[in-house]
Write an enzyme that holds these catalytic residues in place. Sequence first.
Site, mmCIF file in Angstrom:
data_model
loop_
_atom_site.group_PDB
_atom_site.id
_atom_site.type_symbol
_atom_site.label_atom_id
_atom_site.label_comp_id
_atom_site.label_asym_id
_atom_site.label_seq_id
_atom_site.Cartn_x
_atom_site.Cartn_y
_atom_site.Cartn_z
ATOM 1 N N ASP A 69 71.546 3.369 -28.290
ATOM 2 C CA ASP A 69 71.668 2.550 -29.384
ATOM 3 C C ASP A 69 71.362 2.986 -30.712
ATOM 4 O OD1 ASP A 69 73.178 -0.037 -30.249
ATOM 5 O OD2 ASP A 69 71.135 -0.614 -30.704
ATOM 6 N N ARG A 108 64.309 3.289 -32.023
ATOM 7 C CA ARG A 108 64.540 4.160 -33.177
ATOM 8 C C ARG A 108 64.943 5.392 -32.741
ATOM 9 N NH1 ARG A 108 65.302 0.272 -35.706
ATOM 10 N NH2 ARG A 108 64.011 -0.724 -37.357
ATOM 11 N N GLY A 137 71.848 -3.536 -31.414
ATOM 12 C CA GLY A 137 70.973 -4.177 -30.307
ATOM 13 C C GLY A 137 70.732 -5.633 -30.809
ATOM 14 N N SER A 138 70.708 -5.986 -32.090
ATOM 15 C CA SER A 138 70.444 -7.348 -32.457
ATOM 16 C C SER A 138 71.946 -8.071 -32.951
ATOM 17 C CB SER A 138 69.428 -7.368 -33.846
ATOM 18 O OG SER A 138 70.008 -6.774 -34.797
ATOM 19 N N GLU A 156 70.741 8.509 -38.078
ATOM 20 C CA GLU A 156 71.959 7.705 -38.316
ATOM 21 C C GLU A 156 72.111 7.347 -39.822
ATOM 22 O OE1 GLU A 156 70.377 4.617 -35.387
ATOM 23 O OE2 GLU A 156 70.416 3.132 -37.243
ATOM 24 N N HIS A 159 73.862 0.960 -33.161
ATOM 25 C CA HIS A 159 72.719 0.344 -33.660
ATOM 26 C C HIS A 159 72.948 -1.093 -33.687
ATOM 27 C CE1 HIS A 159 68.549 0.485 -36.178
ATOM 28 N NE2 HIS A 159 68.753 -0.541 -35.358
HETATM 29 C C1 DGY Z 1 65.329 -3.982 -36.579
HETATM 30 O O1 DGY Z 1 65.183 -4.989 -36.778
HETATM 31 O O2 DGY Z 1 64.417 -3.249 -36.602
HETATM 32 C C2 DGY Z 1 66.499 -3.522 -35.823
HETATM 33 O O3 DGY Z 1 66.614 -2.395 -35.461
HETATM 34 C C3 DGY Z 1 67.731 -3.499 -37.193
HETATM 35 O O4 DGY Z 1 67.152 -2.623 -38.357
#
Ligand code: DGY
Length: 321
Positions: free
Chosen positions: A264, A240, A289-290, A269, A287
């Site tokens: 990221d 975060r 990452g996933s 943000e 952002h």
């Molecule tokens: C999460 O799953 O917390 C990712 O950062 C997407 O919000």
Amino acid sequence: MPKDIKLLVTRRFPADVLARARRDYTCTFNDADDLWNSDELIRRAKGHDAILCSSSNKFPNDVIAELPDTIRMLSTFSVGYEHLDLDACKAHGIAVSNTPDVLSDATADMAMLLVLTASRRAGEAERMMRAGAWTGWAPTQLLGPSLQGKRLGILGMGGIGRALAARARAFGMEIHYYNRSRLASELELGAVYHESAEALLAVSNFFSLNCPMSPEMHHFLNAERIEMLPQGAVVVNTARGGLINDAAMIAALQSGRLFAAGLDVFDGEPNFNPAYRDLDNVFMTPHTGSATVETRNAMGFKALDNLDAFFNGEDPPDRLV
Ligand code: DGY
């Protein structure tokens, strides 16, 4: 699944996730994928039993207090849950669930990508190529630190931290970590445990933030803690943005105290400190990452599994309150 359960779906989640939600619930969707503010969330929640939301939807105490009494569950499409006031949810009898585990690999891939791109100056290199500014191979062009034999400090050794450790080991890095509790040796796999985050900082040539956000961790990586890192360290953040004090980070990147950063996630943000844009030694992603097809589907299906369990009278597997 009782089709009469009314579900507010706050974002345009992947098509297969929306199809399953449509099949099993009476849904209100957000086809335009607008980011609803607090007033809109409250207004749109009227007449619904549950909300499927994301980390971009904020539910602090005052929003929870204004939600209609009909709302019985908030299922977030995220592992992070700092956008939801859990105490307020509990006080109002609203169940909450998240989506742990399914995004660990994708997020660890992104952290490794940032370790590589930040240290090997991939952003600078790509900008040079696109600008037509490459004049040919040169012995000292775009040099960065090797990964082999370097210490990677991982703050937060949950699923994502451990998945990053597995990747970094394959690159010949030495894994160090700090976690609220020390891992069992079969999970540690030779990683060196430190008694405090500060002790971890002191040995980390590379430092990766992989811990949850909490009020206590706000701006954890400040000027004082950056000074604890070895000279020329590389910092990556896939957790975060609020974990980093941007002013301190930017100053350290400008002065060369830090070699580079891979980011990221950003404080505030999608807005972020514009000084980052002027720094060649920062590699930034929005952002994501996933952001693999399989992961985002898995997150959505997990969020729906939790709703299904709740409305079938069972305990949601990923219940937070
Ligand atoms: C999460 O799953 O917390 C990712 O950062 C997407 O919000």
